[in-house]
Design an enzyme around this catalytic site. Structure first.
Site, PDB file in Angstrom:
ATOM      1  N   GLN A 257       0.824  -1.206   0.000  1.00 46.14           N
ATOM      2  CA  GLN A 257       0.000   0.000   0.000  1.00 46.14           C
ATOM      3  C   GLN A 257       0.858   1.256   0.000  1.00 46.14           C
ATOM      4  OE1 GLN A 257      -3.529   0.210  -0.300  1.00 46.14           O
ATOM      5  NE2 GLN A 257      -3.000  -1.866  -0.930  1.00 46.14           N
ATOM      6  N   HIS A 260       1.629   3.126  -3.201  1.00 42.51           N
ATOM      7  CA  HIS A 260       0.601   3.895  -3.893  1.00 42.51           C
ATOM      8  C   HIS A 260       0.996   5.363  -4.023  1.00 42.51           C
ATOM      9  CE1 HIS A 260      -2.921   1.596  -4.917  1.00 42.51           C
ATOM     10  NE2 HIS A 260      -2.968   1.007  -3.747  1.00 42.51           N
ATOM     11  N   GLU A 325      -8.692   2.624   6.479  1.00 50.38           N
ATOM     12  CA  GLU A 325      -9.351   2.304   5.211  1.00 50.38           C
ATOM     13  C   GLU A 325      -9.335   0.790   4.980  1.00 50.38           C
ATOM     14  OE1 GLU A 325      -8.814   3.341   0.448  1.00 50.38           O
ATOM     15  OE2 GLU A 325      -7.106   3.479   1.825  1.00 50.38           O
ATOM     16  N   HIS A 326      -8.165   0.198   5.034  1.00 49.30           N
ATOM     17  CA  HIS A 326      -8.013  -1.256   4.927  1.00 49.30           C
ATOM     18  C   HIS A 326      -7.519  -1.759   6.274  1.00 49.30           C
ATOM     19  CE1 HIS A 326      -6.962   0.417   0.870  1.00 49.30           C
ATOM     20  NE2 HIS A 326      -7.831  -0.499   0.466  1.00 49.30           N
ATOM     21  N   ASP A 359      -8.062  -4.781  -3.894  1.00 48.20           N
ATOM     22  CA  ASP A 359      -7.626  -3.683  -4.763  1.00 48.20           C
ATOM     23  C   ASP A 359      -7.839  -4.021  -6.227  1.00 48.20           C
ATOM     24  OD1 ASP A 359      -6.852  -1.768  -2.977  1.00 48.20           O
ATOM     25  OD2 ASP A 359      -4.702  -2.111  -3.168  1.00 48.20           O
ATOM     26  N   HIS A 418     -50.528  24.842   8.592  1.00 40.07           N
ATOM     27  CA  HIS A 418     -50.427  23.400   8.752  1.00 40.07           C
ATOM     28  C   HIS A 418     -51.740  22.828   9.289  1.00 40.07           C
ATOM     29  CE1 HIS A 418     -46.157  24.053   8.186  1.00 40.07           C
ATOM     30  NE2 HIS A 418     -45.894  22.765   8.315  1.00 40.07           N
TER      31      HIS A 418
END
Length: 433
Positions: A257, A260, A325-326, A359, A418
């Site tokens: 990761q 990235h 996230e993961h 992924d 109303h």
């Protein structure tokens, strides 16, 4: 470093074997002013501004932003046979899972009181925009994750935007995934074009997809007139592990990761000091031979962390605080431990469940909440492309049941209009009776 510091209740139960050097949330502040300028300019000047920013940021000047049908097909034809087969394998897995998810989103109608009918209907969003990041590498799975669920959901039109210097295989991925229109526009200017519309790009109703800090900030700023899926920033991975964890596997997944982006946040949360120290050494060892070490190493240096927890309770609490996230679970009873966790984008149970599979091609969506958003939302899914809209209709028995209470409540609130709206229907009903 507010984004990574532990809550006060945990500070006595944690020890940093490796602390992060920077805060990737605070580091976003520098982009706000630039993004504000880009959005305003595109809103006012449309295609001309998009063209200027494409030249400035991407070094590309295009007379026409949209990819023609012939160029789309040419991009597909240029794919080698195996790459196309692998892309279609991933598309089918994502489509299969999205279709199964859509099957759980059902219309509803109930009659809680005689003659009172309440329900909801499932309505596909008419036009969605799919931002497809170009990044440093041709992420062939990226268009699949944002386009395929929209087609499964039944959206009338899915518009894809990707940087003009993105690999041609990315155009092919957009086409094979079912994009109705593809535009070579990247960055904040792409978000602006989809949000406000230009002569070339139609305005969309909702924007999906991850991106860099500029894309993320642009999505945040345009939210309101258009919807967004979430603020999905630079990637994150954390592993929770006990003494059974394997340092080589953990280090490999962290660096997978980290490559990235130089802003990727990666970490290990463990109760075992030996594992913490071994993983630290293993990361440094693998970095020496990793082809993407220039990126992964900077990410690890600035945002990587290894946290030693006093016990399982502290490990769970810190993991839920991070809301990664993961989130990978490498414990003796991975399935049992996983049930105790609640904040994450997507959960990977057991050491066989590497993030790389999600992924790329297993079928779950890889567009996931980052920067702690896993505390309140899940990731992109087919449900992100539909609206659940309620409706109601009333028969006579229902009017007799609800009108008097509605009139009294309106009266007590001082809302005469109303009260009349409720009363007139009851009066007409009584007059007929």
């Amino acid at each position: 470093m507010a984004s990574v510091s532990a809550p006060k209740s945990l500070q006595g139960s944690l020890e940093y074997v490796k602390a992060p050097q920077r805060d990737n949330i605070g580091d976003n502040s520098q982009v706000i002013e630039l993004v504000t300028t880009v959005l305003k300019d595109v809103r006012e000047r449309g295609d001309a501004a998009v063209r200027d920013y494409s030249q400035k940021f991407d070094g590309v000047s295009l007379d026409q932003f949209e990819v023609s049908p012939a160029d789309r097909q040419h991009a597909v034809d240029q794919l080698d046979k195996q790459t196309r087969a692998d892309t279609e394998f991933a598309i089918e897995n994502v489509r299969r899972f999205a279709t199964a998810q859509l099957g759980t989103i059902l219309p509803l109608e109930v009659e809680p009181l005689p003659g009172l009918h309440l329900g909801h209907t499932v309505i596909p969003i008419q036009r969605v925009g799919a931002y497809v990041p170009g990044g440093r590498f041709p992420l062939l799975s990226a268009p699949i994750m944002t386009i395929v669920p929209g087609k499964v959901a039944g959206c009338d039109e899915v518009v894809a935007c990707l940087p003009p210097n993105a690999h041609k295989a990315m155009v092919a991925g957009c086409h094979l995934s079912g994009a109705d229109r593809i535009f070579l526009i990247g960055g904040a200017q792409a978000i602006a074009a989809m949000a406000y519309g230009t002569d070339s790009v139609p305005a969309v109703d909702k924007i999906m997809g991850p991106g860099n800090a500029f894309v993320n900030e642009a999505k945040r700023q345009v939210f309101g007139p258009v919807g967004i899926d979430q603020l999905a920033g630079p990637s994150e991975i954390f592993v929770v592990a006990d003494s059974t964890g394997n340092p080589e596997l953990i280090a490999t997944d962290l660096l997978a990761q980290a490559e990235h982006d130089v802003r990727t946040r990666v970490g290990l949360i463990t109760t075992d000091k030996a594992l913490a120290e071994a993983t630290l050494k293993e990361v440094e060892r693998q970095l020496r031979d990793l082809a993407t070490a220039e990126i992964a190493g900077e990410s690890w240096k600035n945002y990587g962390e290894i946290v030693l927890c006093a016990d399982d309770a502290a490990m769970i609490a810190y993991s839920d605080h991070v809301a990664a996230e993961h989130l990978q679970v490498h414990t003796a009873d991975a399935h049992g431990f996983a049930k105790k966790l609640r904040n994450y984008g997507s959960l990977f149970v057991g050491e066989n469940a590497s993030v790389v599979y999600s992924d790329k091609n297993v079928g779950t969506n890889h567009t996931l909440p980052t920067m702690g958003a896993g505390k309140y939302t899940g990731g992109l899914w087919v449900g992100s492309y539909v609206k659940i809209a309620t409706y109601q209709w009333l028969e006579s028995d229902a009017i007799r049941a609800v009108a008097p209470a509605a009139m009294r409540q309106s009266d007590s609130e001082g809302l005469e209009g109303h009260r009349k709206a409720a009363a007139i229907r009851l009066e007409r009903l009584n007059a007929v009776a």
